[in-house]
Design a protein around this motif. Structure first.
Motif, short mmCIF file in Angstrom:
data_model
loop_
_atom_site.label_atom_id
_atom_site.label_comp_id
_atom_site.label_asym_id
_atom_site.label_seq_id
_atom_site.Cartn_x
_atom_site.Cartn_y
_atom_site.Cartn_z
N LEU A 268 59.54 -62.65 66.27
CA LEU A 268 59.73 -62.90 64.85
C LEU A 268 58.45 -62.64 64.06
O LEU A 268 58.48 -62.07 62.97
CB LEU A 268 60.21 -64.33 64.62
CG LEU A 268 60.50 -64.73 63.18
CD1 LEU A 268 61.60 -63.84 62.60
CD2 LEU A 268 60.91 -66.20 63.08
N GLU A 269 57.32 -63.04 64.61
CA GLU A 269 56.05 -62.81 63.93
C GLU A 269 55.74 -61.32 63.83
O GLU A 269 55.23 -60.84 62.81
CB GLU A 269 54.92 -63.55 64.65
CG GLU A 269 54.97 -65.06 64.48
CD GLU A 269 53.80 -65.75 65.16
OE1 GLU A 269 53.05 -65.05 65.88
OE2 GLU A 269 53.65 -66.96 64.99
N LYS B 80 58.00 -58.91 63.76
CA LYS B 80 58.93 -58.38 62.77
C LYS B 80 58.45 -58.72 61.36
O LYS B 80 58.48 -57.87 60.45
CB LYS B 80 60.32 -58.96 62.99
CG LYS B 80 61.38 -58.50 62.01
CD LYS B 80 62.73 -59.13 62.33
CE LYS B 80 63.79 -58.70 61.32
NZ LYS B 80 65.11 -59.33 61.62
N GLU B 81 57.98 -59.94 61.16
CA GLU B 81 57.49 -60.36 59.85
C GLU B 81 56.30 -59.51 59.42
O GLU B 81 56.23 -59.05 58.27
CB GLU B 81 57.09 -61.84 59.93
CG GLU B 81 56.49 -62.40 58.67
CD GLU B 81 56.10 -63.86 58.85
OE1 GLU B 81 55.27 -64.34 58.07
OE2 GLU B 81 56.63 -64.52 59.77
N SER B 82 55.38 -59.29 60.34
CA SER B 82 54.20 -58.48 60.02
C SER B 82 54.58 -57.05 59.67
O SER B 82 54.05 -56.47 58.72
CB SER B 82 53.23 -58.51 61.21
OG SER B 82 52.12 -57.67 60.99
N GLU C 71 52.22 -60.21 48.96
CA GLU C 71 52.73 -61.10 50.00
C GLU C 71 53.05 -62.48 49.44
O GLU C 71 53.99 -63.14 49.89
CB GLU C 71 51.74 -61.20 51.15
CG GLU C 71 51.57 -59.90 51.93
CD GLU C 71 50.69 -60.06 53.15
OE1 GLU C 71 50.36 -61.23 53.47
OE2 GLU C 71 50.34 -59.05 53.77
N TYR D 11 56.67 -64.37 49.86
CA TYR D 11 56.79 -65.66 50.54
C TYR D 11 57.26 -66.77 49.61
O TYR D 11 57.56 -67.87 50.07
CB TYR D 11 55.46 -66.06 51.16
CG TYR D 11 55.19 -65.39 52.49
CD1 TYR D 11 56.06 -65.55 53.57
CD2 TYR D 11 54.06 -64.61 52.67
CE1 TYR D 11 55.81 -64.95 54.78
CE2 TYR D 11 53.80 -64.00 53.90
CZ TYR D 11 54.68 -64.17 54.94
OH TYR D 11 54.44 -63.57 56.15
N ASP E 277 63.25 -63.47 52.63
CA ASP E 277 63.70 -64.50 53.55
C ASP E 277 65.04 -64.13 54.19
O ASP E 277 65.25 -64.35 55.38
CB ASP E 277 63.82 -65.84 52.80
CG ASP E 277 64.40 -66.94 53.68
OD1 ASP E 277 63.73 -67.32 54.65
OD2 ASP E 277 65.51 -67.41 53.39
N LEU F 98 64.48 -61.36 56.81
CA LEU F 98 63.69 -61.80 57.95
C LEU F 98 64.41 -62.84 58.80
O LEU F 98 64.33 -62.79 60.03
CB LEU F 98 62.35 -62.36 57.46
CG LEU F 98 61.32 -62.70 58.54
CD1 LEU F 98 60.89 -61.45 59.29
CD2 LEU F 98 60.11 -63.38 57.91
N ASN F 99 65.13 -63.75 58.17
CA ASN F 99 65.64 -64.91 58.90
C ASN F 99 67.16 -65.04 58.96
O ASN F 99 67.68 -65.71 59.85
CB ASN F 99 65.07 -66.20 58.27
CG ASN F 99 63.57 -66.27 58.35
OD1 ASN F 99 62.98 -65.99 59.39
ND2 ASN F 99 62.93 -66.62 57.24
N HIS G 96 61.46 -52.38 61.23
CA HIS G 96 60.62 -51.89 60.14
C HIS G 96 60.68 -50.37 59.99
O HIS G 96 60.43 -49.85 58.91
CB HIS G 96 59.18 -52.33 60.36
CG HIS G 96 58.48 -51.59 61.48
ND1 HIS G 96 58.74 -51.85 62.81
CD2 HIS G 96 57.56 -50.59 61.45
CE1 HIS G 96 58.00 -51.05 63.56
NE2 HIS G 96 57.27 -50.28 62.77
#
Length: 416
Positions: A120-121, A123-125, A165, A169, A180, A183-184, A192
Protein backbone atom coordinates in the motif's frame (compact mmCIF):
# COMPACT_ATOMS: atom_id res chain seq x y z
CA UNK A 1 40.16 -63.27 23.82
CA UNK A 2 43.14 -60.99 23.23
CA UNK A 3 41.22 -57.98 24.56
CA UNK A 4 40.39 -59.75 27.77
CA UNK A 5 43.89 -60.94 28.17
CA UNK A 6 45.18 -57.42 28.06
CA UNK A 7 43.28 -56.63 31.25
CA UNK A 8 44.45 -59.72 33.15
CA UNK A 9 46.97 -59.20 35.97
CA UNK A 10 50.23 -60.96 35.25
CA UNK A 11 51.76 -63.37 37.80
CA UNK A 12 53.57 -61.94 40.70
CA UNK A 13 57.23 -61.23 40.29
CA UNK A 14 59.42 -60.47 43.29
CA UNK A 15 56.41 -60.93 45.52
CA UNK A 16 54.36 -58.15 43.90
CA UNK A 17 51.58 -58.27 41.39
CA UNK A 18 52.37 -56.52 38.11
CA UNK A 19 49.86 -53.85 37.11
CA UNK A 20 49.23 -54.04 33.35
CA UNK A 21 48.50 -50.27 33.30
CA UNK A 22 52.08 -49.39 34.06
CA UNK A 23 53.67 -47.31 36.80
CA UNK A 24 51.27 -45.31 38.96
CA UNK A 25 48.39 -47.37 37.65
CA UNK A 26 46.68 -47.20 41.02
CA UNK A 27 45.38 -43.77 40.15
CA UNK A 28 43.98 -45.01 36.83
CA UNK A 29 42.07 -48.00 37.93
CA UNK A 30 38.95 -49.03 35.95
CA UNK A 31 36.73 -47.40 38.60
CA UNK A 32 38.55 -44.10 38.37
CA UNK A 33 38.49 -44.19 34.58
CA UNK A 34 34.72 -44.60 34.50
CA UNK A 35 34.37 -41.79 36.98
CA UNK A 36 36.55 -39.53 34.82
CA UNK A 37 34.48 -40.36 31.74
CA UNK A 38 31.27 -39.50 33.58
CA UNK A 39 32.70 -36.19 34.74
CA UNK A 40 33.74 -35.37 31.19
CA UNK A 41 30.24 -36.08 29.87
CA UNK A 42 28.73 -34.00 32.64
CA UNK A 43 31.02 -31.10 31.75
CA UNK A 44 29.96 -31.32 28.11
CA UNK A 45 26.29 -31.29 29.13
CA UNK A 46 26.81 -28.21 31.34
CA UNK A 47 28.60 -26.40 28.50
CA UNK A 48 25.71 -27.25 26.14
CA UNK A 49 23.05 -26.03 28.58
CA UNK A 50 24.91 -22.83 29.41
CA UNK A 51 25.64 -22.16 25.76
CA UNK A 52 21.98 -22.66 24.78
CA UNK A 53 20.86 -20.22 27.44
CA UNK A 54 23.35 -17.65 26.18
CA UNK A 55 22.04 -17.84 22.59
CA UNK A 56 19.18 -15.38 21.68
CA UNK A 57 15.65 -16.69 21.41
CA UNK A 58 13.66 -16.60 18.19
CA UNK A 59 13.58 -13.07 16.86
CA UNK A 60 10.09 -11.69 16.39
CA UNK A 61 9.05 -9.05 13.92
CA UNK A 62 8.49 -6.64 16.81
CA UNK A 63 12.27 -6.41 17.32
CA UNK A 64 12.58 -5.11 13.78
CA UNK A 65 9.75 -2.63 13.90
CA UNK A 66 10.60 0.67 12.26
CA UNK A 67 10.93 3.67 14.52
CA UNK A 68 10.01 6.05 11.72
CA UNK A 69 6.66 7.15 10.36
CA UNK A 70 5.19 4.19 8.52
CA UNK A 71 3.10 6.43 6.27
CA UNK A 72 6.07 8.45 5.20
CA UNK A 73 8.19 5.83 3.52
CA UNK A 74 9.98 2.54 3.93
CA UNK A 75 11.04 1.19 7.31
CA UNK A 76 12.87 -1.89 8.54
CA UNK A 77 9.56 -3.38 9.61
CA UNK A 78 8.94 -4.21 5.95
CA UNK A 79 12.03 -6.43 5.67
CA UNK A 80 10.94 -9.75 7.10
CA UNK A 81 13.78 -11.31 9.14
CA UNK A 82 14.45 -15.00 8.75
CA UNK A 83 13.03 -16.83 11.76
CA UNK A 84 12.27 -20.38 12.77
CA UNK A 85 8.50 -19.82 12.74
CA UNK A 86 8.19 -21.33 9.31
CA UNK A 87 10.07 -24.54 10.23
CA UNK A 88 9.05 -25.46 13.77
CA UNK A 89 6.95 -28.36 12.53
CA UNK A 90 8.33 -31.52 11.05
CA UNK A 91 11.36 -33.66 11.91
CA UNK A 92 14.84 -32.66 12.83
CA UNK A 93 15.89 -33.39 9.29
CA UNK A 94 14.18 -30.17 8.20
CA UNK A 95 17.50 -28.41 8.57
CA UNK A 96 18.91 -30.63 5.85
CA UNK A 97 15.99 -29.94 3.52
CA UNK A 98 16.54 -27.31 0.79
CA UNK A 99 12.99 -26.07 1.42
CA UNK A 100 13.98 -24.89 4.88
CA UNK A 101 15.55 -21.75 3.47
CA UNK A 102 12.46 -20.70 1.50
CA UNK A 103 10.29 -19.22 4.19
CA UNK A 104 6.71 -18.67 3.12
CA UNK A 105 5.85 -15.04 4.00
CA UNK A 106 2.14 -15.89 4.24
CA UNK A 107 2.76 -18.42 7.00
CA UNK A 108 2.77 -15.67 9.62
CA UNK A 109 -0.16 -13.24 10.05
CA UNK A 110 2.25 -10.46 10.94
CA UNK A 111 4.25 -11.11 7.78
CA UNK A 112 1.08 -10.91 5.70
CA UNK A 113 0.07 -7.68 7.40
CA UNK A 114 3.49 -6.13 6.86
CA UNK A 115 3.47 -7.18 3.22
CA UNK A 116 0.10 -5.52 2.68
CA UNK A 117 1.29 -2.33 4.37
CA UNK A 118 4.42 -2.28 2.24
CA UNK A 119 2.41 -2.78 -0.96
CA UNK A 120 0.00 0.00 0.00
CA UNK A 121 2.83 2.41 0.79
CA UNK A 122 4.48 1.66 -2.53
CA UNK A 123 1.19 2.23 -4.36
CA UNK A 124 0.66 5.47 -2.45
CA UNK A 125 4.12 6.73 -3.34
CA UNK A 126 3.68 5.84 -7.01
CA UNK A 127 0.25 7.48 -7.22
CA UNK A 128 1.61 10.67 -5.66
CA UNK A 129 4.45 10.73 -8.15
CA UNK A 130 1.99 10.54 -11.07
CA UNK A 131 -0.89 12.70 -9.80
CA UNK A 132 0.65 15.49 -7.72
CA UNK A 133 2.15 17.34 -10.74
CA UNK A 134 -1.35 17.49 -12.28
CA UNK A 135 -3.07 19.22 -9.37
CA UNK A 136 -4.65 22.67 -9.68
CA UNK A 137 -6.22 24.64 -6.86
CA UNK A 138 -9.46 26.54 -7.52
CA UNK A 139 -8.83 30.24 -8.00
CA UNK A 140 -12.25 31.24 -6.72
CA UNK A 141 -13.36 31.21 -3.12
CA UNK A 142 -13.89 27.69 -1.74
CA UNK A 143 -13.87 27.17 2.06
CA UNK A 144 -12.22 23.77 1.84
CA UNK A 145 -9.31 25.25 -0.14
CA UNK A 146 -8.81 28.50 1.77
CA UNK A 147 -5.70 27.15 3.52
CA UNK A 148 -4.07 26.64 0.13
CA UNK A 149 -5.14 29.86 -1.56
CA UNK A 150 -2.54 31.96 0.20
CA UNK A 151 0.08 33.65 -1.93
CA UNK A 152 2.79 31.30 -0.69
CA UNK A 153 0.92 28.34 -2.17
CA UNK A 154 0.43 29.80 -5.63
CA UNK A 155 2.48 28.49 -8.54
CA UNK A 156 2.46 28.17 -12.29
CA UNK A 157 -0.28 25.54 -12.23
CA UNK A 158 -2.43 27.32 -9.68
CA UNK A 159 -0.71 25.53 -6.80
CA UNK A 160 2.94 25.02 -6.03
CA UNK A 161 3.90 21.39 -6.62
CA UNK A 162 5.52 21.35 -3.18
CA UNK A 163 2.05 21.60 -1.65
CA UNK A 164 0.18 19.37 -4.08
CA UNK A 165 0.51 16.41 -1.73
CA UNK A 166 -1.10 18.43 1.06
CA UNK A 167 -4.22 18.89 -1.05
CA UNK A 168 -4.32 15.22 -2.05
CA UNK A 169 -4.13 14.19 1.60
CA UNK A 170 -6.77 16.70 2.72
CA UNK A 171 -10.03 14.74 2.70
CA UNK A 172 -12.05 17.92 3.14
CA UNK A 173 -11.27 18.74 -0.49
CA UNK A 174 -12.55 16.97 -3.61
CA UNK A 175 -8.91 16.27 -4.47
CA UNK A 176 -8.39 14.49 -1.16
CA UNK A 177 -11.62 12.52 -1.54
CA UNK A 178 -10.67 11.42 -5.05
CA UNK A 179 -7.16 10.40 -3.99
CA UNK A 180 -8.52 8.51 -0.98
CA UNK A 181 -10.98 6.65 -3.18
CA UNK A 182 -8.34 5.56 -5.69
CA UNK A 183 -5.90 4.54 -2.99
CA UNK A 184 -8.13 2.85 -0.43
CA UNK A 185 -11.61 2.11 -1.76
CA UNK A 186 -11.42 1.58 -5.49
CA UNK A 187 -12.25 -2.07 -6.18
CA UNK A 188 -10.68 -2.00 -9.63
CA UNK A 189 -7.00 -3.05 -9.61
CA UNK A 190 -5.03 -0.19 -11.11
CA UNK A 191 -1.33 0.66 -10.93
CA UNK A 192 0.59 3.88 -11.35
CA UNK A 193 1.66 2.90 -14.87
CA UNK A 194 -1.89 2.25 -16.04
CA UNK A 195 -2.55 4.53 -19.05
CA UNK A 196 -6.01 5.33 -17.66
CA UNK A 197 -5.01 6.24 -14.11
CA UNK A 198 -5.12 10.00 -14.80
CA UNK A 199 -8.47 9.66 -16.57
CA UNK A 200 -9.91 7.74 -13.62
CA UNK A 201 -8.58 10.32 -11.18
CA UNK A 202 -10.02 13.27 -13.15
CA UNK A 203 -13.46 11.65 -13.41
CA UNK A 204 -13.44 10.83 -9.70
CA UNK A 205 -12.36 14.41 -8.95
CA UNK A 206 -15.15 15.73 -11.19
CA UNK A 207 -17.62 13.59 -9.25
CA UNK A 208 -16.59 14.99 -5.87
CA UNK A 209 -16.09 18.56 -7.14
CA UNK A 210 -19.70 18.60 -8.37
CA UNK A 211 -21.17 17.47 -5.05
CA UNK A 212 -21.02 13.71 -5.59
CA UNK A 213 -21.72 11.35 -2.69
CA UNK A 214 -20.34 7.82 -2.78
CA UNK A 215 -23.15 5.48 -1.74
CA UNK A 216 -20.66 2.73 -0.93
CA UNK A 217 -18.41 4.83 1.30
CA UNK A 218 -18.07 3.49 4.86
CA UNK A 219 -20.06 5.33 7.58
CA UNK A 220 -16.77 6.46 9.14
CA UNK A 221 -16.04 8.65 6.11
CA UNK A 222 -17.05 11.95 7.65
CA UNK A 223 -16.11 13.83 4.51
CA UNK A 224 -18.85 11.88 2.71
CA UNK A 225 -21.54 12.04 5.35
CA UNK A 226 -21.43 15.81 5.70
CA UNK A 227 -22.91 16.43 2.26
CA UNK A 228 -26.63 17.08 2.13
CA UNK A 229 -26.92 18.16 -1.51
CA UNK A 230 -25.52 17.05 -4.81
CA UNK A 231 -25.84 13.73 -6.58
CA UNK A 232 -25.17 10.11 -5.71
CA UNK A 233 -22.76 7.79 -7.45
CA UNK A 234 -25.54 5.38 -8.40
CA UNK A 235 -27.22 7.98 -10.58
CA UNK A 236 -24.57 7.44 -13.26
CA UNK A 237 -22.82 4.29 -11.99
CA UNK A 238 -19.82 6.37 -10.95
CA UNK A 239 -17.07 4.94 -8.70
CA UNK A 240 -17.85 1.33 -9.53
CA UNK A 241 -15.17 -1.31 -9.97
CA UNK A 242 -15.68 -1.29 -13.73
CA UNK A 243 -13.63 0.67 -16.20
CA UNK A 244 -14.62 4.33 -16.17
CA UNK A 245 -15.96 4.02 -19.71
CA UNK A 246 -18.77 2.01 -18.10
CA UNK A 247 -19.64 4.72 -15.58
CA UNK A 248 -22.94 5.35 -17.34
CA UNK A 249 -26.62 4.80 -16.68
CA UNK A 250 -29.94 5.54 -18.36
CA UNK A 251 -31.39 8.76 -17.04
CA UNK A 252 -34.76 7.12 -16.35
CA UNK A 253 -36.26 3.66 -16.40
CA UNK A 254 -37.30 2.13 -19.69
CA UNK A 255 -41.02 2.24 -19.14
CA UNK A 256 -43.94 3.44 -21.19
CA UNK A 257 -42.63 7.00 -21.41
CA UNK A 258 -39.20 5.73 -22.35
CA UNK A 259 -40.64 3.90 -25.32
CA UNK A 260 -42.44 7.06 -26.48
CA UNK A 261 -39.38 9.26 -26.01
CA UNK A 262 -38.02 10.77 -29.20
CA UNK A 263 -34.59 11.09 -27.63
CA UNK A 264 -31.87 8.75 -28.81
CA UNK A 265 -30.39 6.04 -26.63
CA UNK A 266 -27.32 8.21 -25.98
CA UNK A 267 -29.44 11.24 -25.04
CA UNK A 268 -31.22 9.20 -22.39
CA UNK A 269 -28.00 8.20 -20.67
CA UNK A 270 -25.94 10.07 -18.10
CA UNK A 271 -22.34 9.64 -17.10
CA UNK A 272 -19.55 8.68 -19.45
CA UNK A 273 -21.65 8.19 -22.57
CA UNK A 274 -18.89 7.43 -25.07
CA UNK A 275 -15.26 6.31 -25.31
CA UNK A 276 -13.01 5.71 -28.28
CA UNK A 277 -11.27 2.47 -29.23
CA UNK A 278 -8.43 3.25 -26.82
CA UNK A 279 -10.91 3.46 -23.93
CA UNK A 280 -10.41 7.20 -23.65
CA UNK A 281 -13.43 9.26 -22.61
CA UNK A 282 -14.90 11.29 -25.48
CA UNK A 283 -18.37 12.21 -24.14
CA UNK A 284 -19.61 13.19 -20.69
CA UNK A 285 -23.26 13.96 -20.01
CA UNK A 286 -24.24 14.97 -16.47
CA UNK A 287 -27.33 17.03 -17.24
CA UNK A 288 -30.21 17.42 -14.76
CA UNK A 289 -28.49 15.59 -11.88
CA UNK A 290 -28.58 18.31 -9.20
CA UNK A 291 -24.85 18.91 -9.43
CA UNK A 292 -23.43 21.50 -7.02
CA UNK A 293 -19.90 22.81 -6.77
CA UNK A 294 -17.49 23.64 -9.57
CA UNK A 295 -15.68 22.27 -12.61
CA UNK A 296 -12.07 21.43 -11.68
CA UNK A 297 -9.24 22.72 -13.83
CA UNK A 298 -8.02 19.13 -14.16
CA UNK A 299 -10.72 18.61 -16.80
CA UNK A 300 -7.96 19.53 -19.27
CA UNK A 301 -6.33 16.13 -18.79
CA UNK A 302 -9.26 14.45 -20.59
CA UNK A 303 -7.55 15.33 -23.82
CA UNK A 304 -9.83 13.22 -26.05
CA UNK A 305 -13.04 14.80 -24.78
CA UNK A 306 -15.36 15.81 -27.63
CA UNK A 307 -18.64 16.51 -25.82
CA UNK A 308 -19.20 17.97 -22.34
CA UNK A 309 -22.82 18.45 -21.25
CA UNK A 310 -23.59 19.58 -17.69
CA UNK A 311 -26.68 21.70 -18.36
CA UNK A 312 -29.47 22.37 -15.85
CA UNK A 313 -27.60 21.93 -12.57
CA UNK A 314 -26.40 24.26 -9.79
CA UNK A 315 -22.70 24.60 -10.57
CA UNK A 316 -21.02 27.90 -9.75
CA UNK A 317 -17.74 29.73 -10.00
CA UNK A 318 -15.91 30.74 -13.17
CA UNK A 319 -15.42 28.68 -16.30
CA UNK A 320 -12.08 26.88 -15.90
CA UNK A 321 -9.56 28.38 -18.29
CA UNK A 322 -8.18 24.89 -18.93
CA UNK A 323 -11.26 24.16 -21.05
CA UNK A 324 -9.45 26.01 -23.81
CA UNK A 325 -6.91 23.17 -23.99
CA UNK A 326 -9.49 20.57 -25.01
CA UNK A 327 -8.67 20.73 -28.69
CA UNK A 328 -11.02 17.88 -29.63
CA UNK A 329 -14.08 19.43 -28.00
CA UNK A 330 -16.97 20.05 -30.38
CA UNK A 331 -19.95 20.37 -28.00
CA UNK A 332 -20.00 22.42 -24.78
CA UNK A 333 -23.21 22.87 -22.80
CA UNK A 334 -22.91 24.85 -19.56
CA UNK A 335 -26.38 26.43 -19.71
CA UNK A 336 -28.79 26.46 -16.80
CA UNK A 337 -26.23 26.79 -13.99
CA UNK A 338 -24.88 29.52 -11.71
CA UNK A 339 -21.54 30.20 -13.36
CA UNK A 340 -20.33 33.76 -12.89
CA UNK A 341 -17.58 36.17 -13.85
CA UNK A 342 -16.35 36.93 -17.33
CA UNK A 343 -16.08 34.29 -20.02
CA UNK A 344 -12.35 33.61 -20.44
CA UNK A 345 -10.74 34.25 -23.79
CA UNK A 346 -9.19 30.80 -24.13
CA UNK A 347 -10.87 29.25 -27.17
CA UNK A 348 -8.35 30.17 -29.86
CA UNK A 349 -7.19 26.62 -30.65
CA UNK A 350 -10.56 24.88 -30.41
CA UNK A 351 -11.03 24.51 -34.14
CA UNK A 352 -13.45 21.58 -33.74
CA UNK A 353 -15.90 23.53 -31.60
CA UNK A 354 -19.35 23.52 -33.24
CA UNK A 355 -21.90 24.27 -30.49
CA UNK A 356 -21.51 26.31 -27.28
CA UNK A 357 -24.34 27.01 -24.83
CA UNK A 358 -23.58 29.54 -22.08
CA UNK A 359 -27.07 30.94 -21.47
CA UNK A 360 -29.03 31.03 -18.21
CA UNK A 361 -25.99 31.74 -16.04
CA UNK A 362 -24.60 34.78 -14.22
CA UNK A 363 -21.84 35.76 -16.65
CA UNK A 364 -21.05 39.39 -17.36
CA UNK A 365 -18.91 41.39 -19.74
CA UNK A 366 -18.35 40.86 -23.44
CA UNK A 367 -18.15 37.65 -25.42
CA UNK A 368 -14.43 36.88 -25.82
CA UNK A 369 -12.90 37.51 -29.26
CA UNK A 370 -11.69 33.91 -29.52
CA UNK A 371 -15.29 32.62 -29.58
CA UNK A 372 -16.42 35.28 -32.05
CA UNK A 373 -13.52 34.37 -34.33
CA UNK A 374 -14.57 30.73 -34.26
CA UNK A 375 -18.13 31.82 -34.98
CA UNK A 376 -17.13 33.92 -37.99
CA UNK A 377 -14.25 31.88 -39.39
CA UNK A 378 -14.39 28.46 -37.78
CA UNK A 379 -16.78 25.55 -37.33
CA UNK A 380 -18.83 27.18 -34.54
CA UNK A 381 -22.46 27.15 -35.69
CA UNK A 382 -24.37 27.70 -32.44
CA UNK A 383 -23.37 30.19 -29.76
CA UNK A 384 -25.96 30.93 -27.07
CA UNK A 385 -25.55 33.40 -24.21
CA UNK A 386 -27.50 35.84 -22.02
CA UNK A 387 -26.96 38.68 -24.45
CA UNK A 388 -30.44 40.17 -24.30
CA UNK A 389 -28.93 43.56 -23.47
CA UNK A 390 -27.55 42.79 -20.01
CA UNK A 391 -25.28 41.35 -18.73
CA UNK A 392 -23.50 39.89 -21.81
CA UNK A 393 -22.52 41.93 -24.83
CA UNK A 394 -22.31 39.74 -27.90
CA UNK A 395 -22.43 40.59 -31.59
CA UNK A 396 -21.57 37.09 -32.83
CA UNK A 397 -24.08 35.02 -30.84
CA UNK A 398 -26.72 33.08 -32.75
CA UNK A 399 -29.24 33.15 -29.88
CA UNK A 400 -29.63 35.63 -27.02
CA UNK A 401 -31.47 34.75 -23.79
CA UNK A 402 -32.73 36.80 -20.85
CA UNK A 403 -31.07 34.79 -18.04
CA UNK A 404 -34.45 33.32 -17.04
CA UNK A 405 -36.44 31.43 -19.63
CA UNK A 406 -36.78 33.15 -22.97
CA UNK A 407 -34.38 33.03 -25.89
CA UNK A 408 -34.51 34.67 -29.29
CA UNK A 409 -32.52 34.19 -32.43
CA UNK A 410 -30.39 37.17 -33.31
CA UNK A 411 -31.62 38.95 -36.40
CA UNK A 412 -28.08 39.50 -37.62
CA UNK A 413 -27.42 35.77 -37.47
CA UNK A 414 -30.51 34.50 -39.21
CA UNK A 415 -29.73 32.57 -42.33
CA UNK A 416 -26.07 32.06 -41.31
Amino acid sequence: MPLVKSFEIEPEQNGKARNPYGPGAAAHSPVNTARTYLMFCLALFVIYVVGKRMLPENTSNNQWESKGDAAGGWGSQHHHPVSSKGVVSGTGNDWDSPGHYHENPISSPSSTYNSEIAALELKESDFLMVLSPLVFIPSHSRPEYEDYQEEEYSGDNGIDSAYAEDVLYDKRTPHGMAFDFLLNRDTRPINHDDPHLIQRFVLTLLFYATGGRDENAPPSSSHEGGRTSGWESGMAHFLTGMHECHWVKKSFEDGFWGILSIESETDRRVGVTKCNSDMEVTEIRLADLNLVGFIPEEIKWLSSLESFDIQNNHLAGPIPESLGELDELSYLSLDGNNFSGTIPDVFHNMENLERVYLNFNDFNGAMPPSLCTLREEGALNDLWSDCGGYPITCTCCTVCCDMVSECNEMESQKGN
